[in-house]
Scaffold this active site. Structure first.
Site, PDB file in Angstrom:
ATOM      1  CE  LYS A   1      -3.852  -2.405   2.090  1.00 35.39           C
ATOM      2  NZ  LYS A   1      -4.501  -2.885   3.304  1.00 35.39           N
TER       3      LYS A   1
ATOM      4  CD  GLN B   1      -3.621  -4.653   6.507  1.00 39.40           C
ATOM      5  OE1 GLN B   1      -3.461  -3.674   5.797  1.00 39.40           O
ATOM      6  NE2 GLN B   1      -4.219  -5.743   6.063  1.00 39.40           N
TER       7      GLN B   1
ATOM      8  CG  ASP C   1     -10.278  -0.481   4.717  1.00 43.77           C
ATOM      9  OD1 ASP C   1     -10.004  -0.751   3.532  1.00 43.77           O
ATOM     10  OD2 ASP C   1      -9.588  -0.861   5.676  1.00 43.77           O
TER      11      ASP C   1
END
Length: 304
Positions: free
Chosen positions: A64, A108, A131
Protein backbone atom coordinates in the site's frame (compact mmCIF):
# COMPACT_ATOMS: atom_id res chain seq x y z
CA UNK A 1 -9.79 -17.74 -29.99
CA UNK A 2 -12.96 -15.71 -29.44
CA UNK A 3 -14.00 -16.49 -25.85
CA UNK A 4 -17.64 -15.79 -26.69
CA UNK A 5 -17.76 -18.87 -28.91
CA UNK A 6 -16.69 -21.85 -26.80
CA UNK A 7 -16.32 -24.99 -28.87
CA UNK A 8 -16.19 -28.09 -26.73
CA UNK A 9 -13.15 -28.95 -24.65
CA UNK A 10 -10.72 -26.57 -26.42
CA UNK A 11 -12.73 -23.53 -25.33
CA UNK A 12 -10.72 -21.27 -23.11
CA UNK A 13 -12.01 -18.33 -21.12
CA UNK A 14 -10.74 -14.81 -21.52
CA UNK A 15 -8.35 -14.00 -18.66
CA UNK A 16 -9.39 -10.84 -16.82
CA UNK A 17 -6.00 -9.27 -16.10
CA UNK A 18 -6.40 -7.42 -12.79
CA UNK A 19 -2.77 -6.33 -12.80
CA UNK A 20 -3.18 -4.53 -16.11
CA UNK A 21 -6.50 -2.88 -15.20
CA UNK A 22 -5.15 -1.83 -11.79
CA UNK A 23 -2.10 -0.27 -13.45
CA UNK A 24 -4.35 1.77 -15.78
CA UNK A 25 -6.37 2.98 -12.79
CA UNK A 26 -3.25 3.86 -10.82
CA UNK A 27 -1.99 5.93 -13.76
CA UNK A 28 -5.35 7.76 -13.94
CA UNK A 29 -5.12 8.45 -10.19
CA UNK A 30 -1.53 9.72 -10.44
CA UNK A 31 -2.63 12.17 -13.16
CA UNK A 32 -5.50 13.44 -10.97
CA UNK A 33 -3.24 13.76 -7.91
CA UNK A 34 -0.83 15.87 -9.89
CA UNK A 35 -3.65 18.00 -11.36
CA UNK A 36 -4.96 18.66 -7.85
CA UNK A 37 -1.52 19.52 -6.52
CA UNK A 38 -0.90 21.97 -9.38
CA UNK A 39 -4.34 23.57 -9.00
CA UNK A 40 -4.66 23.98 -5.22
CA UNK A 41 -1.38 22.77 -3.72
CA UNK A 42 -3.05 19.92 -1.82
CA UNK A 43 -1.81 16.32 -1.81
CA UNK A 44 -3.97 13.36 -0.72
CA UNK A 45 -2.70 11.55 2.39
CA UNK A 46 -3.34 7.97 3.57
CA UNK A 47 -2.58 6.83 7.12
CA UNK A 48 -2.15 3.13 7.88
CA UNK A 49 -2.15 1.61 11.37
CA UNK A 50 -0.58 -1.83 11.74
CA UNK A 51 -0.75 -3.72 15.04
CA UNK A 52 1.40 -6.80 15.59
CA UNK A 53 3.80 -8.59 13.28
CA UNK A 54 1.74 -10.81 11.00
CA UNK A 55 3.81 -11.35 7.87
CA UNK A 56 0.86 -11.11 5.46
CA UNK A 57 -0.37 -7.86 7.05
CA UNK A 58 3.13 -6.35 6.91
CA UNK A 59 3.34 -7.28 3.20
CA UNK A 60 -0.05 -5.66 2.48
CA UNK A 61 0.99 -2.48 4.30
CA UNK A 62 4.31 -2.34 2.42
CA UNK A 63 2.50 -2.73 -0.91
CA UNK A 64 0.00 0.00 0.00
CA UNK A 65 2.85 2.34 0.90
CA UNK A 66 4.66 1.66 -2.40
CA UNK A 67 1.45 2.19 -4.38
CA UNK A 68 0.83 5.52 -2.62
CA UNK A 69 4.33 6.76 -3.43
CA UNK A 70 3.97 5.75 -7.09
CA UNK A 71 0.68 7.71 -7.34
CA UNK A 72 2.05 10.79 -5.55
CA UNK A 73 -0.11 10.20 -2.44
CA UNK A 74 1.50 10.91 0.95
CA UNK A 75 1.56 7.92 3.26
CA UNK A 76 1.68 7.94 7.05
CA UNK A 77 2.33 4.78 9.01
CA UNK A 78 2.02 3.71 12.63
CA UNK A 79 3.31 0.30 13.72
CA UNK A 80 2.37 -0.96 17.17
CA UNK A 81 3.41 -4.04 19.15
CA UNK A 82 1.09 -7.06 19.21
CA UNK A 83 0.45 -6.50 22.95
CA UNK A 84 -0.38 -2.77 22.63
CA UNK A 85 -3.48 -1.55 24.45
CA UNK A 86 -6.59 -0.77 22.41
CA UNK A 87 -6.45 2.76 23.86
CA UNK A 88 -3.10 3.24 22.10
CA UNK A 89 -4.69 2.44 18.72
CA UNK A 90 -7.64 4.75 19.46
CA UNK A 91 -5.21 7.54 20.35
CA UNK A 92 -3.52 7.28 16.94
CA UNK A 93 -6.88 7.16 15.15
CA UNK A 94 -8.00 10.32 16.98
CA UNK A 95 -4.80 12.10 15.96
CA UNK A 96 -5.25 11.12 12.29
CA UNK A 97 -8.95 12.12 12.43
CA UNK A 98 -7.79 15.64 13.42
CA UNK A 99 -4.86 15.86 10.98
CA UNK A 100 -5.81 17.90 7.86
CA UNK A 101 -2.96 16.26 5.87
CA UNK A 102 -4.65 12.85 6.26
CA UNK A 103 -7.66 12.13 4.03
CA UNK A 104 -7.90 8.38 4.53
CA UNK A 105 -7.32 6.14 7.57
CA UNK A 106 -6.87 2.41 7.26
CA UNK A 107 -6.59 0.02 10.20
CA UNK A 108 -4.99 -3.19 8.92
CA UNK A 109 -7.12 -6.20 9.86
CA UNK A 110 -7.15 -8.61 11.58
CA UNK A 111 -6.40 -6.91 14.89
CA UNK A 112 -4.95 -8.90 17.83
CA UNK A 113 -7.55 -10.98 19.70
CA UNK A 114 -7.64 -8.72 22.79
CA UNK A 115 -8.91 -5.73 20.79
CA UNK A 116 -12.52 -4.98 19.94
CA UNK A 117 -12.51 -4.59 16.16
CA UNK A 118 -15.90 -2.84 16.16
CA UNK A 119 -14.75 -0.17 18.64
CA UNK A 120 -11.58 0.47 16.70
CA UNK A 121 -13.23 0.71 13.25
CA UNK A 122 -16.06 2.90 14.58
CA UNK A 123 -13.47 5.37 15.90
CA UNK A 124 -12.36 6.22 12.34
CA UNK A 125 -14.04 9.41 11.14
CA UNK A 126 -16.65 8.52 8.50
CA UNK A 127 -15.17 11.23 6.24
CA UNK A 128 -11.84 9.34 6.27
CA UNK A 129 -13.12 5.75 6.27
CA UNK A 130 -11.47 4.79 2.96
CA UNK A 131 -12.01 1.10 3.74
CA UNK A 132 -15.77 1.76 3.68
CA UNK A 133 -16.37 -0.40 6.78
CA UNK A 134 -18.18 2.20 8.89
CA UNK A 135 -21.76 1.00 9.54
CA UNK A 136 -23.10 4.27 8.12
CA UNK A 137 -21.25 3.68 4.85
CA UNK A 138 -22.51 0.09 4.62
CA UNK A 139 -26.02 1.23 5.57
CA UNK A 140 -26.07 3.86 2.83
CA UNK A 141 -24.74 1.28 0.37
CA UNK A 142 -27.73 -0.93 1.23
CA UNK A 143 -30.33 1.83 0.71
CA UNK A 144 -31.71 2.97 -2.61
CA UNK A 145 -31.19 6.63 -3.39
CA UNK A 146 -28.39 7.00 -0.81
CA UNK A 147 -24.70 7.09 -1.57
CA UNK A 148 -21.98 5.90 0.79
CA UNK A 149 -18.98 8.21 1.16
CA UNK A 150 -16.80 5.16 0.44
CA UNK A 151 -17.34 1.64 -0.88
CA UNK A 152 -15.14 -1.21 0.47
CA UNK A 153 -12.08 -1.63 -1.77
CA UNK A 154 -12.21 -5.32 -2.71
CA UNK A 155 -15.87 -5.46 -3.82
CA UNK A 156 -15.46 -2.10 -5.56
CA UNK A 157 -12.49 -3.62 -7.42
CA UNK A 158 -14.61 -6.61 -8.48
CA UNK A 159 -17.27 -4.34 -10.02
CA UNK A 160 -14.63 -2.19 -11.71
CA UNK A 161 -13.08 -5.33 -13.26
CA UNK A 162 -16.49 -6.35 -14.64
CA UNK A 163 -17.13 -2.84 -15.99
CA UNK A 164 -13.75 -2.43 -17.62
CA UNK A 165 -13.98 -5.90 -19.15
CA UNK A 166 -17.23 -4.89 -20.85
CA UNK A 167 -19.38 -7.34 -18.86
CA UNK A 168 -23.04 -6.34 -18.69
CA UNK A 169 -24.33 -6.55 -15.11
CA UNK A 170 -27.83 -5.10 -15.42
CA UNK A 171 -30.53 -7.77 -15.62
CA UNK A 172 -28.03 -10.62 -15.11
CA UNK A 173 -28.16 -13.30 -12.42
CA UNK A 174 -25.25 -12.90 -10.01
CA UNK A 175 -24.23 -15.29 -7.25
CA UNK A 176 -21.89 -14.17 -4.47
CA UNK A 177 -20.27 -17.01 -2.54
CA UNK A 178 -19.48 -15.86 1.02
CA UNK A 179 -21.16 -13.28 3.26
CA UNK A 180 -18.30 -11.54 5.07
CA UNK A 181 -18.62 -7.86 6.04
CA UNK A 182 -15.45 -7.12 4.07
CA UNK A 183 -16.28 -8.70 0.69
CA UNK A 184 -19.37 -10.90 0.34
CA UNK A 185 -22.08 -8.62 1.72
CA UNK A 186 -20.88 -5.37 0.11
CA UNK A 187 -20.24 -7.20 -3.20
CA UNK A 188 -23.86 -8.41 -3.18
CA UNK A 189 -25.11 -4.89 -2.39
CA UNK A 190 -22.99 -3.38 -5.18
CA UNK A 191 -24.19 -5.93 -7.75
CA UNK A 192 -27.75 -5.15 -6.73
CA UNK A 193 -27.05 -1.44 -7.24
CA UNK A 194 -25.94 -2.34 -10.76
CA UNK A 195 -29.37 -3.99 -11.29
CA UNK A 196 -28.24 -7.60 -11.15
CA UNK A 197 -30.50 -10.21 -9.52
CA UNK A 198 -28.38 -11.36 -6.61
CA UNK A 199 -28.22 -14.56 -4.57
CA UNK A 200 -25.78 -15.11 -1.69
CA UNK A 201 -24.46 -18.63 -1.11
CA UNK A 202 -22.85 -19.35 2.28
CA UNK A 203 -21.78 -22.19 4.58
CA UNK A 204 -25.39 -23.10 5.46
CA UNK A 205 -26.65 -23.12 1.87
CA UNK A 206 -28.02 -26.44 0.67
CA UNK A 207 -26.88 -27.59 -2.81
CA UNK A 208 -24.71 -24.54 -3.49
CA UNK A 209 -23.57 -25.91 -6.87
CA UNK A 210 -27.16 -25.88 -8.20
CA UNK A 211 -27.52 -22.20 -7.29
CA UNK A 212 -24.10 -21.22 -8.65
CA UNK A 213 -24.91 -22.99 -11.93
CA UNK A 214 -27.70 -20.46 -12.62
CA UNK A 215 -25.33 -17.49 -12.41
CA UNK A 216 -24.21 -15.32 -15.31
CA UNK A 217 -21.72 -13.70 -12.90
CA UNK A 218 -20.03 -15.52 -10.00
CA UNK A 219 -18.09 -13.68 -7.29
CA UNK A 220 -16.40 -16.09 -4.91
CA UNK A 221 -15.02 -14.88 -1.56
CA UNK A 222 -14.90 -17.82 0.84
CA UNK A 223 -11.21 -18.58 1.33
CA UNK A 224 -11.46 -22.27 0.43
CA UNK A 225 -9.04 -23.45 -2.21
CA UNK A 226 -10.52 -24.88 -5.40
CA UNK A 227 -14.00 -25.19 -3.87
CA UNK A 228 -15.84 -24.01 -6.99
CA UNK A 229 -15.49 -26.67 -9.67
CA UNK A 230 -16.03 -26.35 -13.40
CA UNK A 231 -19.19 -28.44 -13.04
CA UNK A 232 -20.68 -25.71 -10.81
CA UNK A 233 -20.54 -23.15 -13.60
CA UNK A 234 -22.99 -22.30 -16.34
CA UNK A 235 -21.24 -22.27 -19.75
CA UNK A 236 -20.28 -18.69 -20.59
CA UNK A 237 -20.42 -17.41 -16.99
CA UNK A 238 -18.02 -14.68 -15.84
CA UNK A 239 -16.04 -15.65 -12.74
CA UNK A 240 -14.45 -13.21 -10.28
CA UNK A 241 -12.29 -15.13 -7.79
CA UNK A 242 -11.53 -13.14 -4.63
CA UNK A 243 -9.97 -16.04 -2.71
CA UNK A 244 -6.24 -16.11 -1.98
CA UNK A 245 -5.32 -19.45 -0.45
CA UNK A 246 -1.85 -20.88 0.18
CA UNK A 247 -1.60 -24.54 -0.86
CA UNK A 248 1.45 -26.71 -0.20
CA UNK A 249 3.47 -27.31 -3.36
CA UNK A 250 6.95 -28.82 -3.15
CA UNK A 251 7.76 -27.73 -6.72
CA UNK A 252 7.59 -24.03 -5.70
CA UNK A 253 10.65 -22.40 -4.12
CA UNK A 254 8.50 -21.10 -1.25
CA UNK A 255 7.02 -24.55 -0.63
CA UNK A 256 3.53 -23.28 -1.37
CA UNK A 257 1.56 -21.65 -4.18
CA UNK A 258 -1.39 -19.27 -4.15
CA UNK A 259 -4.71 -20.44 -5.55
CA UNK A 260 -8.23 -19.02 -5.55
CA UNK A 261 -11.59 -20.39 -4.43
CA UNK A 262 -12.27 -21.48 -8.01
CA UNK A 263 -10.60 -24.41 -9.72
CA UNK A 264 -8.96 -22.28 -12.41
CA UNK A 265 -8.15 -24.99 -14.98
CA UNK A 266 -11.70 -26.35 -14.91
CA UNK A 267 -13.33 -22.90 -14.89
CA UNK A 268 -11.26 -21.81 -17.90
CA UNK A 269 -12.95 -24.50 -19.98
CA UNK A 270 -16.50 -23.47 -19.05
CA UNK A 271 -16.53 -19.75 -18.26
CA UNK A 272 -16.35 -16.96 -20.85
CA UNK A 273 -14.02 -14.92 -18.60
CA UNK A 274 -12.22 -15.56 -15.32
CA UNK A 275 -9.81 -13.73 -13.00
CA UNK A 276 -6.52 -15.48 -12.20
CA UNK A 277 -5.07 -15.85 -8.69
CA UNK A 278 -2.72 -14.14 -8.14
CA UNK A 279 -3.01 -11.17 -10.52
CA UNK A 280 -6.79 -10.78 -10.56
CA UNK A 281 -8.70 -9.08 -7.76
CA UNK A 282 -5.67 -8.51 -5.48
CA UNK A 283 -4.07 -5.60 -7.40
CA UNK A 284 -7.52 -4.00 -7.80
CA UNK A 285 -8.01 -3.77 -4.03
CA UNK A 286 -5.01 -1.47 -3.64
CA UNK A 287 -5.99 0.56 -6.72
CA UNK A 288 -9.45 1.15 -5.17
CA UNK A 289 -7.86 2.19 -1.88
CA UNK A 290 -5.93 4.87 -3.77
CA UNK A 291 -9.11 5.83 -5.63
CA UNK A 292 -11.02 6.23 -2.35
CA UNK A 293 -8.19 8.29 -0.82
CA UNK A 294 -8.14 10.63 -3.83
CA UNK A 295 -11.94 10.97 -3.73
CA UNK A 296 -11.75 11.82 -0.02
CA UNK A 297 -9.13 14.52 -0.58
CA UNK A 298 -11.19 16.00 -3.42
CA UNK A 299 -14.30 16.06 -1.23
CA UNK A 300 -12.50 17.57 1.78
CA UNK A 301 -10.90 20.27 -0.40
CA UNK A 302 -14.03 20.72 -2.51
CA UNK A 303 -12.00 20.09 -5.67
CA UNK A 304 -13.81 18.87 -8.78
Amino acid sequence: MDASQPSGAEASAKVIDGKLVAQQIREEIAAEVSRMKDAIGAVPGLAVILVGDRKDSATYVRNKKKACEAAGINSFEVRLQEDSAEAEVLKHIAAFNDDPAVHGILVQLPLPKHMNEENVLNAVSIEKDVDGFHPLNIGRLAMRGRDPLFVPCTPKGCIELLRRSGVQISGKRAVVIGRSNIVGMPAALLLQREDATVTIVHSRTKNPEEIVKQADIVVSAVGQSNMVRGSWLKPGAVVIDVGINAVEDASCSRGYKLVGDVCYEEASKVASAVTPVPGGVGPMTIAMLLSNTLASAKRIHNFQ
